[in-house]
Write a protein that holds these residues in place. Structure first.
Motif, PDB file in Angstrom:
ATOM      1  N   GLU A 289       0.828  -1.210   0.000  1.00 45.70           N
ATOM      2  CA  GLU A 289       0.000   0.000   0.000  1.00 45.70           C
ATOM      3  C   GLU A 289       0.861   1.258   0.000  1.00 45.70           C
ATOM      4  OE1 GLU A 289      -3.554   0.447   2.409  1.00 45.70           O
ATOM      5  OE2 GLU A 289      -3.433  -1.705   2.908  1.00 45.70           O
ATOM      6  N   LEU A 290       1.895   1.282   0.833  1.00 40.85           N
ATOM      7  CA  LEU A 290       2.772   2.452   0.908  1.00 40.85           C
ATOM      8  C   LEU A 290       3.505   2.686  -0.412  1.00 40.85           C
ATOM      9  CD1 LEU A 290       4.259   1.988   4.493  1.00 40.85           C
ATOM     10  CD2 LEU A 290       2.644   3.769   3.764  1.00 40.85           C
ATOM     11  N   SER A 291       3.851   1.606  -1.110  1.00 45.58           N
ATOM     12  CA  SER A 291       4.587   1.744  -2.371  1.00 45.58           C
ATOM     13  C   SER A 291       3.737   2.399  -3.463  1.00 45.58           C
ATOM     14  CB  SER A 291       5.096   0.385  -2.853  1.00 45.58           C
ATOM     15  OG  SER A 291       4.044  -0.388  -3.396  1.00 45.58           O
ATOM     16  N   LYS A 292       2.423   2.416  -3.285  1.00 49.69           N
ATOM     17  CA  LYS A 292       1.519   2.991  -4.286  1.00 49.69           C
ATOM     18  C   LYS A 292       1.271   4.485  -4.077  1.00 49.69           C
ATOM     19  CE  LYS A 292      -0.699  -1.400  -5.200  1.00 49.69           C
ATOM     20  NZ  LYS A 292      -1.864  -2.243  -4.986  1.00 49.69           N
ATOM     21  N   LEU A 293       1.813   5.052  -2.985  1.00 43.79           N
ATOM     22  CA  LEU A 293       1.652   6.484  -2.754  1.00 43.79           C
ATOM     23  C   LEU A 293       2.434   7.264  -3.811  1.00 43.79           C
ATOM     24  CD1 LEU A 293       1.987   6.643   1.138  1.00 43.79           C
ATOM     25  CD2 LEU A 293      -0.100   6.847  -0.228  1.00 43.79           C
ATOM     26  N   PRO A 294       1.991   8.487  -4.136  1.00 46.78           N
ATOM     27  CA  PRO A 294       2.697   9.282  -5.140  1.00 46.78           C
ATOM     28  C   PRO A 294       4.132   9.599  -4.707  1.00 46.78           C
ATOM     29  CG  PRO A 294       0.633  10.344  -4.479  1.00 46.78           C
ATOM     30  CD  PRO A 294       0.823   9.150  -3.596  1.00 46.78           C
ATOM     31  N   GLU A 295       5.008   9.761  -5.707  1.00 46.88           N
ATOM     32  CA  GLU A 295       6.395  10.133  -5.411  1.00 46.88           C
ATOM     33  C   GLU A 295       6.438  11.547  -4.862  1.00 46.88           C
ATOM     34  OE1 GLU A 295       9.373   9.359  -8.354  1.00 46.88           O
ATOM     35  OE2 GLU A 295       8.293   7.586  -9.077  1.00 46.88           O
ATOM     36  N   GLY A 296       7.567  11.893  -4.252  1.00 44.82           N
ATOM     37  CA  GLY A 296       7.722  13.213  -3.662  1.00 44.82           C
ATOM     38  C   GLY A 296       7.569  13.137  -2.158  1.00 44.82           C
ATOM     39  N   PRO A 297       7.511  14.304  -1.516  1.00 48.09           N
ATOM     40  CA  PRO A 297       7.366  14.310  -0.055  1.00 48.09           C
ATOM     41  C   PRO A 297       6.119  13.526   0.357  1.00 48.09           C
ATOM     42  CG  PRO A 297       7.823  16.518  -0.864  1.00 48.09           C
ATOM     43  CD  PRO A 297       7.576  15.641  -2.071  1.00 48.09           C
ATOM     44  N   PRO A 298       6.263  12.629   1.331  1.00 50.01           N
ATOM     45  CA  PRO A 298       5.109  11.790   1.704  1.00 50.01           C
ATOM     46  C   PRO A 298       4.016  12.586   2.417  1.00 50.01           C
ATOM     47  CG  PRO A 298       6.961  11.363   3.171  1.00 50.01           C
ATOM     48  CD  PRO A 298       7.457  12.306   2.110  1.00 50.01           C
ATOM     49  N   ASP A 299       2.790  12.186   2.170  1.00 47.57           N
ATOM     50  CA  ASP A 299       1.633  12.707   2.897  1.00 47.57           C
ATOM     51  C   ASP A 299       1.606  11.943   4.219  1.00 47.57           C
ATOM     52  OD1 ASP A 299      -0.906  13.057   4.023  1.00 47.57           O
ATOM     53  OD2 ASP A 299      -1.934  12.997   2.092  1.00 47.57           O
ATOM     54  N   LEU A 300       2.136  12.562   5.272  1.00 43.92           N
ATOM     55  CA  LEU A 300       2.313  11.864   6.547  1.00 43.92           C
ATOM     56  C   LEU A 300       0.988  11.402   7.140  1.00 43.92           C
ATOM     57  CD1 LEU A 300       5.210  13.926   8.149  1.00 43.92           C
ATOM     58  CD2 LEU A 300       5.326  11.800   6.822  1.00 43.92           C
ATOM     59  N   GLU A 301      -0.085  12.132   6.882  1.00 40.32           N
ATOM     60  CA  GLU A 301      -1.394  11.705   7.380  1.00 40.32           C
ATOM     61  C   GLU A 301      -1.811  10.394   6.716  1.00 40.32           C
ATOM     62  OE1 GLU A 301      -5.932  13.377   7.366  1.00 40.32           O
ATOM     63  OE2 GLU A 301      -4.320  14.825   7.748  1.00 40.32           O
ATOM     64  N   LYS A 302      -1.609  10.304   5.402  1.00 41.79           N
ATOM     65  CA  LYS A 302      -1.959   9.090   4.663  1.00 41.79           C
ATOM     66  C   LYS A 302      -1.050   7.931   5.089  1.00 41.79           C
ATOM     67  CE  LYS A 302      -4.246   6.877   1.484  1.00 41.79           C
ATOM     68  NZ  LYS A 302      -5.595   6.406   1.777  1.00 41.79           N
ATOM     69  N   VAL A 303       0.258   8.202   5.251  1.00 45.55           N
ATOM     70  CA  VAL A 303       1.202   7.171   5.711  1.00 45.55           C
ATOM     71  C   VAL A 303       0.752   6.638   7.069  1.00 45.55           C
ATOM     72  CG1 VAL A 303       3.565   6.749   6.499  1.00 45.55           C
ATOM     73  CG2 VAL A 303       3.165   8.044   4.394  1.00 45.55           C
ATOM     74  N   GLY A 304       0.411   7.549   7.983  1.00 42.43           N
ATOM     75  CA  GLY A 304      -0.042   7.140   9.313  1.00 42.43           C
ATOM     76  C   GLY A 304      -1.315   6.315   9.273  1.00 42.43           C
ATOM     77  N   GLU A 305      -2.220   6.684   8.372  1.00 41.37           N
ATOM     78  CA  GLU A 305      -3.476   5.952   8.214  1.00 41.37           C
ATOM     79  C   GLU A 305      -3.216   4.517   7.742  1.00 41.37           C
ATOM     80  OE1 GLU A 305      -6.837   6.258   4.851  1.00 41.37           O
ATOM     81  OE2 GLU A 305      -6.602   8.096   6.028  1.00 41.37           O
ATOM     82  N   ILE A 306      -2.361   4.371   6.723  1.00 41.29           N
ATOM     83  CA  ILE A 306      -2.039   3.040   6.202  1.00 41.29           C
ATOM     84  C   ILE A 306      -1.340   2.209   7.281  1.00 41.29           C
ATOM     85  CG2 ILE A 306      -0.594   1.772   4.553  1.00 41.29           C
ATOM     86  CD1 ILE A 306      -1.144   4.138   2.570  1.00 41.29           C
ATOM     87  N   CYS A 307      -0.335   2.789   7.919  1.00 41.06           N
ATOM     88  CA  CYS A 307       0.411   2.049   8.947  1.00 41.06           C
ATOM     89  C   CYS A 307      -0.500   1.660  10.116  1.00 41.06           C
ATOM     90  CB  CYS A 307       1.598   2.870   9.435  1.00 41.06           C
ATOM     91  SG  CYS A 307       2.872   3.108   8.170  1.00 41.06           S
ATOM     92  N   GLY A 308      -1.415   2.556  10.469  1.00 48.59           N
ATOM     93  CA  GLY A 308      -2.328   2.282  11.576  1.00 48.59           C
ATOM     94  C   GLY A 308      -3.197   1.061  11.332  1.00 48.59           C
ATOM     95  N   LYS A 309      -3.587   0.824  10.068  1.00 49.57           N
ATOM     96  CA  LYS A 309      -4.386  -0.361   9.737  1.00 49.57           C
ATOM     97  C   LYS A 309      -3.634  -1.644  10.093  1.00 49.57           C
ATOM     98  CE  LYS A 309      -5.363  -0.171   5.401  1.00 49.57           C
ATOM     99  NZ  LYS A 309      -5.848  -0.062   4.010  1.00 49.57           N
TER     100      LYS A 309
END
Length: 144
Positions: A118-138
């Protein structure tokens, strides 16, 4: 469960926000028992302190140097060294020195590869930390 042979250059390749991974064995290969990932990273690539609620990890360096922290201990691992990171204990890693590092990450039980995918599918560039946290939280992983 069927036997599986994975040759040196085989596996499912992911770029997880700069962490180059090759999934060698996943939950479906091991009946959910463990995941085996090869990491191939340049100097300065790393993951900040985080905690897994479900998984224990074994991290073994094959080439290069990796600075690791687990709990209140910090160490530099060289080729052949390994570290055990139990669930519930904060840990982090970063490739140090001037050479690439290659390491094997074993995760018990399996399933965290879904988070990496899931994390590998995020757009390139600076990460959206809210989205990263949401995915990791799952996957019951949190940054500390």
């Amino acid at each position: 469960m069927n036997p599986k042979i994975v040759k040196n250059h085989e596996g499912y390749k992911l770029n997880v926000m700069g962490d180059n991974q090759v999934i060698k064995l996943s939950a479906k290969d091991t009946n959910g028992q463990f995941t085996l990932i090869e990491q191939n990273n340049n100097p300065e690539i790393g993951i900040p302190p985080h905690v897994h609620e479900n998984e224990d990890e074994v991290f073994q360096v094959l080439e290069g140097q990796v600075e690791m922290s687990v709990g209140d201990k910090m160490t530099t691992l060289n080729a052949g060294d390994l570290i055990f990171c139990p669930k519930g204990v904060p840990h982090s890693w970063k490739v140090v020195g001037k050479e690439k590092a290659r390491a094997i990450l074993s995760i018990f039980p399996a399933g965290l590869e879904g988070m990496f995918e899931e994390l590998s599918k995020l757009p390139e560039g600076p990460p959206d930390l809210e989205k990263v946290g949401e995915i990791c939280g799952k996957y019951k992983l949190r940054f500390v």
